[in-house]
Design a protein around this motif. Structure first.
Motif, PDB file in Angstrom:
ATOM      1  N   GLN A 197       0.824  -1.233   0.000  1.00 19.15           N
ATOM      2  CA  GLN A 197       0.000   0.000   0.000  1.00 19.15           C
ATOM      3  C   GLN A 197       0.849   1.271   0.000  1.00 19.15           C
ATOM      4  N   VAL A 198       2.101   1.158   0.414  1.00 15.49           N
ATOM      5  CA  VAL A 198       3.004   2.321   0.335  1.00 15.49           C
ATOM      6  C   VAL A 198       4.267   1.891  -0.414  1.00 15.49           C
ATOM      7  N   ASP A 199       5.004   2.896  -0.924  1.00 12.62           N
ATOM      8  CA  ASP A 199       6.145   2.575  -1.787  1.00 12.62           C
ATOM      9  C   ASP A 199       7.481   2.483  -1.057  1.00 12.62           C
ATOM     10  N   ILE A 200       7.778   3.524  -0.265  1.00 13.67           N
ATOM     11  CA  ILE A 200       9.129   3.642   0.305  1.00 13.67           C
ATOM     12  C   ILE A 200       9.024   3.867   1.818  1.00 13.67           C
ATOM     13  N   LEU A 201       9.993   3.320   2.537  1.00 13.68           N
ATOM     14  CA  LEU A 201      10.053   3.520   3.993  1.00 13.68           C
ATOM     15  C   LEU A 201      11.511   3.522   4.411  1.00 13.68           C
ATOM     16  N   CYS A 202      11.885   4.512   5.214  1.00 15.25           N
ATOM     17  CA  CYS A 202      13.207   4.502   5.835  1.00 15.25           C
ATOM     18  C   CYS A 202      12.971   4.142   7.295  1.00 15.25           C
ATOM     19  N   ASP A 203      13.532   3.027   7.726  1.00 14.47           N
ATOM     20  CA  ASP A 203      13.190   2.540   9.070  1.00 14.47           C
ATOM     21  C   ASP A 203      14.396   1.892   9.737  1.00 14.47           C
ATOM     22  N   GLN A 204      14.278   1.741  11.043  1.00 15.51           N
ATOM     23  CA  GLN A 204      15.401   1.262  11.842  1.00 15.51           C
ATOM     24  C   GLN A 204      15.626  -0.250  11.714  1.00 15.51           C
ATOM     25  N   THR A 205      16.905  -0.616  11.834  1.00 13.34           N
ATOM     26  CA  THR A 205      17.266  -2.033  11.678  1.00 13.34           C
ATOM     27  C   THR A 205      16.600  -2.915  12.727  1.00 13.34           C
ATOM     28  N   THR A 206      16.262  -2.349  13.888  1.00 11.39           N
ATOM     29  CA  THR A 206      15.616  -3.157  14.928  1.00 11.39           C
ATOM     30  C   THR A 206      14.296  -3.740  14.435  1.00 11.39           C
ATOM     31  N   GLN A 207      13.732  -3.159  13.398  1.00 14.48           N
ATOM     32  CA  GLN A 207      12.533  -3.758  12.798  1.00 14.48           C
ATOM     33  C   GLN A 207      12.811  -4.340  11.410  1.00 14.48           C
ATOM     34  N   THR A 208      13.782  -3.766  10.693  1.00 11.24           N
ATOM     35  CA  THR A 208      13.871  -4.129   9.274  1.00 11.24           C
ATOM     36  C   THR A 208      14.751  -5.342   8.973  1.00 11.24           C
ATOM     37  N   ILE A 209      15.710  -5.638   9.835  1.00  9.99           N
ATOM     38  CA  ILE A 209      16.639  -6.740   9.505  1.00  9.99           C
ATOM     39  C   ILE A 209      15.895  -8.056   9.197  1.00  9.99           C
ATOM     40  N   PRO A 210      14.917  -8.451  10.024  1.00  9.06           N
ATOM     41  CA  PRO A 210      14.218  -9.710   9.675  1.00  9.06           C
ATOM     42  C   PRO A 210      13.558  -9.647   8.296  1.00  9.06           C
ATOM     43  N   GLN A 211      12.994  -8.514   7.934  1.00  8.36           N
ATOM     44  CA  GLN A 211      12.328  -8.392   6.622  1.00  8.36           C
ATOM     45  C   GLN A 211      13.352  -8.387   5.488  1.00  8.36           C
ATOM     46  N   ILE A 212      14.489  -7.726   5.727  1.00  8.69           N
ATOM     47  CA  ILE A 212      15.552  -7.697   4.704  1.00  8.69           C
ATOM     48  C   ILE A 212      16.060  -9.122   4.481  1.00  8.69           C
ATOM     49  N   LYS A 213      16.313  -9.817   5.598  1.00  9.24           N
ATOM     50  CA  LYS A 213      16.847 -11.196   5.481  1.00  9.24           C
ATOM     51  C   LYS A 213      15.837 -12.125   4.830  1.00  9.24           C
ATOM     52  N   ALA A 214      14.555 -11.882   5.072  1.00  5.80           N
ATOM     53  CA  ALA A 214      13.518 -12.743   4.476  1.00  5.80           C
ATOM     54  C   ALA A 214      13.269 -12.380   3.006  1.00  5.80           C
ATOM     55  N   GLY A 215      13.828 -11.267   2.568  1.00  4.65           N
ATOM     56  CA  GLY A 215      13.633 -10.847   1.174  1.00  4.65           C
ATOM     57  C   GLY A 215      12.222 -10.339   0.902  1.00  4.65           C
ATOM     58  N   SER A 216      11.546  -9.874   1.946  1.00  9.19           N
ATOM     59  CA  SER A 216      10.159  -9.442   1.724  1.00  9.19           C
ATOM     60  C   SER A 216      10.041  -7.957   1.363  1.00  9.19           C
ATOM     61  N   VAL A 217      11.187  -7.286   1.267  1.00 13.15           N
ATOM     62  CA  VAL A 217      11.196  -5.867   0.869  1.00 13.15           C
ATOM     63  C   VAL A 217      12.377  -5.651  -0.084  1.00 13.15           C
ATOM     64  N   LYS A 218      12.359  -4.527  -0.812  1.00  9.96           N
ATOM     65  CA  LYS A 218      13.563  -4.130  -1.566  1.00  9.96           C
ATOM     66  C   LYS A 218      14.404  -3.304  -0.609  1.00  9.96           C
ATOM     67  N   PHE A 219      15.702  -3.515  -0.650  1.00  7.87           N
ATOM     68  CA  PHE A 219      16.601  -2.891   0.317  1.00  7.87           C
ATOM     69  C   PHE A 219      17.738  -2.190  -0.437  1.00  7.87           C
ATOM     70  N   TYR A 220      17.926  -0.904  -0.143  1.00 13.93           N
ATOM     71  CA  TYR A 220      18.875  -0.101  -0.926  1.00 13.93           C
ATOM     72  C   TYR A 220      20.139   0.332  -0.173  1.00 13.93           C
ATOM     73  N   GLY A 221      20.186   0.108   1.152  1.00 19.89           N
ATOM     74  CA  GLY A 221      21.399   0.491   1.868  1.00 19.89           C
ATOM     75  C   GLY A 221      21.127   1.027   3.251  1.00 19.89           C
ATOM     76  N   VAL A 222      22.210   1.224   3.994  1.00 21.06           N
ATOM     77  CA  VAL A 222      22.091   1.700   5.377  1.00 21.06           C
ATOM     78  C   VAL A 222      22.421   3.196   5.457  1.00 21.06           C
ATOM     79  N   THR A 223      21.854   3.841   6.466  1.00 19.42           N
ATOM     80  CA  THR A 223      21.976   5.310   6.564  1.00 19.42           C
ATOM     81  C   THR A 223      23.179   5.766   7.397  1.00 19.42           C
ATOM     82  N   THR A 224      23.994   4.815   7.847  1.00 20.80           N
ATOM     83  CA  THR A 224      25.128   5.186   8.693  1.00 20.80           C
ATOM     84  C   THR A 224      26.340   5.573   7.850  1.00 20.80           C
ATOM     85  N   LYS A 225      27.320   6.177   8.537  1.00 18.14           N
ATOM     86  CA  LYS A 225      28.527   6.618   7.839  1.00 18.14           C
ATOM     87  C   LYS A 225      29.288   5.400   7.304  1.00 18.14           C
ATOM     88  N   ASN A 226      29.356   4.349   8.150  1.00 18.50           N
ATOM     89  CA  ASN A 226      30.070   3.131   7.759  1.00 18.50           C
ATOM     90  C   ASN A 226      29.102   1.959   7.677  1.00 18.50           C
TER      91      ASN A 226
END
Ligand code: ASP
Length: 325
Positions: A197-226
């Motif tokens: 229902q929505v296109d883009i979300l910038c969100d914290q790893t405490t919620q997103t890592i499981p979804q990234i690992k499951a491949g249920s979202v498109k993932f473009y990178g982390v917002t930290t310096k390193n």
């Protein structure tokens, strides 16, 4: 000493003794930890993980209460008005520092209206899109967003949420303005992303890592310096061309102004113990969070940090021109 003065002095001493014994007995009932966003979301995960450990240390249950609305300011308002008796605490993130610039009529002063307990953990953010979003990488995302600006929406958790802060920084870095879709936390925002229902979300790893690992979202990178340990192969947004892009989420624990110092000190010690608890350390590491360094764990450390963050973000937000009453 006159008889009247004597009674006053004795009365005062008795009151002090009562105060001291109440504090010595603290905590004698469950403690509420107010979370300003939806249950199951990133702030809630940090609060519940710390709360379980603090419960073990203090011998009283830490009950998480989610007070939703207005990017965290509803919860902050509630805590400012709560009894300063050691049974209400508050966990909030960068939103405590961005609220003064975002809200024209903020009814509390983050720098003076609380007692400051400690910082806790620092959490990176991740840029995501719904699974079937056309762009495969950040370069494609930027090109697609620029070409379809008016049709693309960006979920966030309201003015004062870090998802909103990150979204605002992204819009500026890309030179676009997207449709904001606010939720009362990124837990419901993530559900909307998973549901397409929505296109883009910038969100914290405490919620997103499981979804990234499951491949249920498109993932473009982390917002930290390193790059971060929990997602070692994930590039930063900055290394992919959004030069100097950096948003890191820090968390502070607060109490209503006037909460007795001995209680603040005991809570501070319990937070420090929690941050060394192997279960907390493992869970936070798995979710990409870093335990805040010792230098950030004193009440004064939190207050000084908060001031520096207000000074850092206020001009950035004011230049963005997004405000609320
Ligand atoms: N951290 C918030 C949450 O727990 C959302 C945000 O600040 O973006 O939902």
């Amino acid at each position: 000493m006159t008889a009247r003065r004597n009674i006053l002095v004795t009365g005062f001493a008795a009151l002090c003794a009562m105060g001291v014994s109440a504090q010595q007995a603290w905590p004698s009932k469950p403690i509420t930890l107010v979370v300003p966003f939806a249950a199951g979301g990133p702030t809630d995960v940090v609060a519940r993980t710390l709360g379980a450990s603090i419960t073990k240390t203090l011998g009283q249950t830490v009950v998480v209460e989610n007070k939703l609305g207005a990017g965290g300011t509803v919860a902050a308002n509630y805590v400012v008005r709560a009894a300063p008796d050691g049974y209400t605490f508050f966990i909030h993130h960068n939103g405590m520092a961005t609220a003064p610039a975002l809200y024209r009529k903020l009814s509390f002063n983050p720098l003076t209206d609380f007692e400051y307990v400690s910082q806790a953990v620092d959490v990176p953010m991740t840029l995501l899109a719904r699974k079937d979003f056309p762009a495969k990488n950040l370069t494609e995302l930027i090109a697609y967003v620029k070409a379809n600006e008016s049709k693309i929406n960006l979920a966030n958790a309201g003015l004062g949420a870090v998802s909103q802060l990150c979204g605002m920084m992204l819009e500026r870095a890309m030179g676009v303005k997207l449709q904001a879709v606010p939720f009362q936390g990124t837990a419901p925002a993530m559900n909307a992303l998973l549901g397409g229902q929505v296109d883009i979300l910038c969100d914290q790893t405490t919620q997103t890592i499981p979804q990234i690992k499951a491949g249920s979202v498109k993932f473009y990178g982390v917002t930290t310096k390193n790059r971060i340990k929990a997602l070692p192969d994930a590039p930063t947004l900055s290394e992919q061309g959004l030069k100097d892009f950096e948003v890191l989420v820090w968390h502070g624990i607060y109490a209503p102004k006037g909460t007795p110092k001995p209680i603040i000190e005991k809570m501070n010690a319990a937070v420090r113990t929690a941050l060394k608890d192997p279960e907390v350390v493992k869970r936070m590491a798995d979710l990409g969070a870093e335990i805040a360094p010792d230098s950030k764990l004193s009440p004064e450390g939190l207050q000084t940090w908060l001031k520096s963050e207000i000074d850092k973000w206020s001009p950035v937000i004011k230049a963005g021109g997004t405000f609320a009453d």
